[in-house]
Design an enzyme around this catalytic site. Structure first.
Site, short mmCIF file in Angstrom:
data_model
loop_
_atom_site.label_atom_id
_atom_site.label_comp_id
_atom_site.label_asym_id
_atom_site.label_seq_id
_atom_site.Cartn_x
_atom_site.Cartn_y
_atom_site.Cartn_z
N LYS A 1 -9.35 2.28 -1.97
CA LYS A 1 -9.54 1.50 -0.67
C LYS A 1 -11.04 1.95 0.00
O LYS A 1 -11.23 3.22 -0.14
CB LYS A 1 -8.67 2.25 0.32
CG LYS A 1 -8.30 1.33 1.61
CD LYS A 1 -7.03 2.03 2.45
CE LYS A 1 -6.87 1.15 3.88
NZ LYS A 1 -5.82 1.60 4.50
N GLU B 1 0.86 -1.21 -0.15
CA GLU B 1 -0.20 -0.20 0.01
C GLU B 1 1.02 1.12 -0.01
O GLU B 1 2.01 1.34 0.80
CB GLU B 1 -0.86 -0.07 1.39
CG GLU B 1 -1.72 1.05 1.48
CD GLU B 1 -2.31 1.09 2.84
OE1 GLU B 1 -1.96 0.33 3.72
OE2 GLU B 1 -3.58 1.63 3.10
N CYS C 1 -5.16 -3.29 2.75
CA CYS C 1 -4.99 -3.18 4.29
C CYS C 1 -6.14 -3.42 5.07
O CYS C 1 -6.57 -4.63 5.35
CB CYS C 1 -4.34 -1.90 4.57
SG CYS C 1 -3.28 -1.96 6.06
#
Lengths: 281, 281
Positions: free
Chosen positions: A115, A45, A149
């Site tokens: 995300k 990321e 994540c």
């Protein structure tokens, strides 16, 4: 039948805010992974720019459009090496800032993912929640899904990608020490419960007092660990990804006296509307 | 504020088809657990009658209505000891056979749960899939949800109970060796991703060549192991369950520079209709 793919997961550090340096390091790792036969190379990321920005202005200054400059550079490397890559960056789109993955190949940008689940940490204190649905991308027969994540903490993230047909889900991360149960238990559970390949690729190093713990892993559809980092040091993990394995959802044990299929055996009619509702009941 | 509860997880064997013997053993364990201060005592799946029946007729012969004979007997023990219990049995309802949990207290049957996800194994080769929605039951302030064994492989099972307000989810099981990743990784993930207490209570012993592996555990909302069996031998695990802990979903690290809430941070509007659909896309 889709052919097997050699996957590389690049656990590495980067320099906060120094995109030219980071691009140089990423290009070197692409070359190293391709030399080992990797066809798909996944980075952590926000590896392009770093994560622990202290203000929205500072983060925005290190964001770029997608497609944009880094896609242009990495496309040329992918073209030369005949590989694909997934890497994290901060994306700007007008005034908005997203925590994004770019999927790039020899022809350029194939897809990007913004995300969806945001913790209050680092650059995510300033980003907009992803506004586009989860999607699966076909790379010459390999169906690839992307999470980032904190998405990995939500079983819905991998479940939706699995129901869309993903063979492999990649999870570039920036895990700090508090997130340690993710590599130790959650990552394996995501592969196991969905019977997909699952590759978590974490940062190492430290930014402004936040340490990243490494512990990247590539897990097979049966929950077997195919490649594991047990440290917080830079390394590249490799594993063979065979889409046909991820598509064999039915498991037969004990000469047919014990069978199950964790996808076909779902009972969606019993889950009610709760999983999609905004409020808790 | 709801008060803390002492929970007992009884990892034990039973005799296939011998209900009087098993009831006698269960009553002894209830007494033992109550002596240690337990207020809620959880037994494994199908502990009343055993699991590895070879035909539907054989399984049906060892099934009973709910409420029925075993509820009557265990209610009296619960009344004497002022406790609650959850135990597994085969339930018959007309011609249908269910893999069921009964929740019994001093006043009798409080609720029952019919296993929703069925593997092809043991008695589940002959049972009907659970036909009633997941539900949460209030025990003087403790909100209890029930899953059985294979339900635990499906993240939806615990997720729906969490969204209904569960503080504690119990998972009576009959795990064979092939299910080993469940105690080692999945159980902890279920507690962690939902921030609830999660108690997996497994069988030990062997029935007709199927060995049960024990490894029961009680996990706290933060993923901490509160009590663990590392063996396939009989034992009772104890832990304190504090409903207020399970209701504090927001986690604050690093003096407020890192915050998250794995329930409030869900993005149900991004999960689409897939989670409830019958077919794969």
């Amino acid at each position: 039948m889709p052919r097997p793919w050699k996957l590389a997961a690049v656990q590495m550090d980067c320099h906060l805010g120094d995109i030219p340096f980071n691009l140089h390091q990423m290009t070197a790792r692409l070359r190293e992974a391709a030399n080992e036969g990797a066809k798909l190379v996944v980075f952590p990321e926000c590896i392009l720019c770093g994560y622990c920005f202290e203000s929205r202005d500072e983060a925005f200054a290190h964001a770029e459009p997608v497609p944009g400059p880094s896609v242009e550079v990495l496309m040329l490397t992918c073209r030369e090496l005949e590989i694909y890559t997934v890497y994290g960056l901060l994306e700007r789109d007008g005034d908005r800032l997203f925590n994004t993955l770019a999927l790039v190949g020899p022809e350029g940008l194939i897809a990007s993912y913004r995300k969806i689940h945001l913790p209050f940490l680092g650059a995510d204190r300033f980003t907009t929640p992803g506004d586009r649905p989860f999607a699966v991308h076909d790379l010459n027969g390999l169906k690839l899904g992307m999470n980032i994540c904190y998405d990995g903490s939500f079983p819905e993230s991998a479940r939706v990608l699995t129901l869309l047909g993903a063979d492999l889900i990649v999870l570039p991360t920036n895990w700090p020490p508090e997130a340690r149960l993710n590599p130790l238990h959650v990552v394996l559970t995501r592969a196991f419960e969905n019977r997909v390949y699952y590759a978590a690729v974490n940062r190492v190093g430290e930014e402004r007092g936040v340490r990243f713990i490494g512990l990247s892993r590539i897990v097979a559809p049966d929950g077997t660990l195919l490649a594991v980092s047990e440290s917080d040091q830079a390394e590249i993990l490799f594993a063979e990804i065979d889409p046909t394995q991820a598509r064999r959802k039915r498991i037969v044990h004990a000469a047919g006296k014990y069978e199950l299929d964790r996808i076909a055996d779902r009972r969606p009619e019993m889950y009610g509307p709760l999983l999609q509702r905004e409020e808790r009941a």
